[in-house]
Design an enzyme around this catalytic site. Sequence first.
Site, PDB file in Angstrom:
ATOM      1  N   ALA A  45      30.173 -76.552 -74.236  1.00  0.00           N
ATOM      2  CA  ALA A  45      30.728 -77.261 -73.070  1.00  0.00           C
ATOM      3  C   ALA A  45      32.093 -76.652 -72.781  1.00  0.00           C
ATOM      4  O   ALA A  45      33.118 -77.150 -73.222  1.00  0.00           O
ATOM      5  CB  ALA A  45      30.830 -78.757 -73.358  1.00  0.00           C
ATOM      6  N   ALA A  46      32.104 -75.544 -72.040  1.00  0.00           N
ATOM      7  CA  ALA A  46      33.252 -74.635 -72.047  1.00  0.00           C
ATOM      8  C   ALA A  46      34.358 -74.945 -71.048  1.00  0.00           C
ATOM      9  O   ALA A  46      35.514 -74.605 -71.289  1.00  0.00           O
ATOM     10  CB  ALA A  46      32.761 -73.196 -71.832  1.00  0.00           C
ATOM     11  N   ALA A  47      34.040 -75.529 -69.892  1.00  0.00           N
ATOM     12  CA  ALA A  47      35.072 -75.728 -68.866  1.00  0.00           C
ATOM     13  C   ALA A  47      36.103 -76.755 -69.338  1.00  0.00           C
ATOM     14  O   ALA A  47      35.758 -77.670 -70.083  1.00  0.00           O
ATOM     15  CB  ALA A  47      34.430 -76.181 -67.560  1.00  0.00           C
ATOM     16  N   CYS A  96      37.273 -85.869 -78.112  1.00  0.00           N
ATOM     17  CA  CYS A  96      38.603 -86.445 -77.882  1.00  0.00           C
ATOM     18  C   CYS A  96      38.493 -87.956 -77.831  1.00  0.00           C
ATOM     19  O   CYS A  96      39.127 -88.617 -77.010  1.00  0.00           O
ATOM     20  CB  CYS A  96      39.245 -85.877 -76.614  1.00  0.00           C
ATOM     21  SG  CYS A  96      38.290 -86.133 -75.117  1.00  0.00           S
ATOM     22  N   ASP A 116      32.286 -79.018 -78.372  1.00  0.00           N
ATOM     23  CA  ASP A 116      33.310 -79.994 -78.011  1.00  0.00           C
ATOM     24  C   ASP A 116      32.603 -80.974 -77.077  1.00  0.00           C
ATOM     25  O   ASP A 116      32.559 -80.775 -75.869  1.00  0.00           O
ATOM     26  CB  ASP A 116      34.502 -79.303 -77.345  1.00  0.00           C
ATOM     27  CG  ASP A 116      35.660 -80.254 -77.117  1.00  0.00           C
ATOM     28  OD1 ASP A 116      35.995 -81.009 -78.048  1.00  0.00           O
ATOM     29  OD2 ASP A 116      36.227 -80.250 -76.014  1.00  0.00           O
ATOM     30  N   SER A 170      39.944 -73.767 -71.915  1.00  0.00           N
ATOM     31  CA  SER A 170      41.035 -73.684 -72.895  1.00  0.00           C
ATOM     32  C   SER A 170      40.543 -73.162 -74.237  1.00  0.00           C
ATOM     33  O   SER A 170      41.147 -72.253 -74.832  1.00  0.00           O
ATOM     34  CB  SER A 170      41.701 -75.049 -73.070  1.00  0.00           C
ATOM     35  OG  SER A 170      40.769 -76.027 -73.478  1.00  0.00           O
TER      36      SER A 170
END
Length: 479
Positions: free
Chosen positions: A126-128, A248, A195, A131
């Site tokens: 889940a790259a966007a 997070c 992530d 960062s």
Amino acid sequence: MSSSSRVYFPELFLTQMRELLPAAADFDHFIAISQQPLRRSLRINTLKISVADFLALVAPYQWALTPIPWCEEGFWISREDADTLPLGSTAEHLAGLFYIQEASSMLPVSALFAGGTDPVTVMDVAAAPGSKTTQIAARMGNQGAILANEYSASRVKVLHANLSRCGISNTAMTHFDGRVFGAALPEAFDAILLDAPCSGEGVIRKDVDALRNWSVESTQEIAATQHDLIESAFHALRPGGTLIYSTCTLNRSENQQVISWLQQRYPDAVEIETLCDLFPGAERAITPEGFLHVFPQIFDSEGFFVARLRKRQSLSPLPVPDYNLGKFPFFPVKRNAQQDITEAAAKAGLVWNSQTHSLWERDKEIWLFPRAIEPLLVRVRFSRIGLKLAETFTKGYRWQHEAIIALANPAAKNRVELTLEEAGEWYRGRDIYPERALPGDELIVTCQQQPIGLAKKVGSRIKNSYPRELVRDGKLFSS
């Protein structure tokens, strides 16, 4: 919700937090710090500049940079007015020398490379906005290959923009639900970062309304999706490989219990590797299992959870997906044409490592692919691979902006260095009228010795070719 709080806290969430933080002092500290603004932080892009050179370059800003313990390239900005600093309007940010990144979000990549891990193929599920992908690329030195996947169509464009700004050349982008990869690319990656999408309980310092839609039921639904994603990622990981699972958020159902669920499904294959020695002070956030469960009050940061897993053995493959990839539209550039392109690029000031990257073509486009991604080219559909190097036309090659940013030689003979004032005009899409001789007709434009574009000399002016979608209003922020 407490009427005196500026943050929205659902009552059931507070009940949950009291269970997670049974000591009254810890709970009170959590509530208090959650209502304080999040301190800003940045990560230096070591593909472009060393930490020491960056610190010297930005010294006039007097940013008061404090090192982040878990990331050598990461710093908190300690100035009293840090919240209002226009970091994104500095020449250094626009040239990709740093990434504005929350300190806790640097933890997963630090965990991925802990213990001498040296992966060649990595997937960021889940790259966007990019960062962590850019952080991984910097740790890999733009070698090997990263499959950067993003499910949200609206965020794919932002991901590409950040990869381009930071000069990343070893990524291939996909746009899928992350649940497909275990079946589509079984045991294909040395390391995977998941992530995971989560309820975002750890970001309340950045978004006071983050918990407006929070409910126990919604966290359970999210956890079910996380189960699917981590199982898929674990299948896509080669035996011996490393999987980082992070969120997070703070609740156990989206964190510890997701790992427990995977362990129960594959008890002989899942090994937890403790993160207790990841950085000095890690023991303050370590769980009995060896995970990092970072509450905001521990390091004055966002809340975060990080687990590092090792795959001890191969798994039985999932059913092969039934989909039609279509015909792959690229072809390797023929050997004699490779030499022509390489020589023309060198003349224009562009260089790359032919051991790690290869030339491909589609119609009149020339692309530079990371070689390590080539075994996957016919196994999944990519939305973008590597760098678009050039478009061919009758008189030669039209070099592309993203290739200039990633590949330009800062010492090229055709380089023209702009002042900060001239660079401000460049970023606003305006032509430059330098009162000095120009070193050629085709120019690599630099600022602070960093490539920021390619331009033609027309008479005595530098004709601006900065991509229209990147043109910005306003002046550069300076010291």
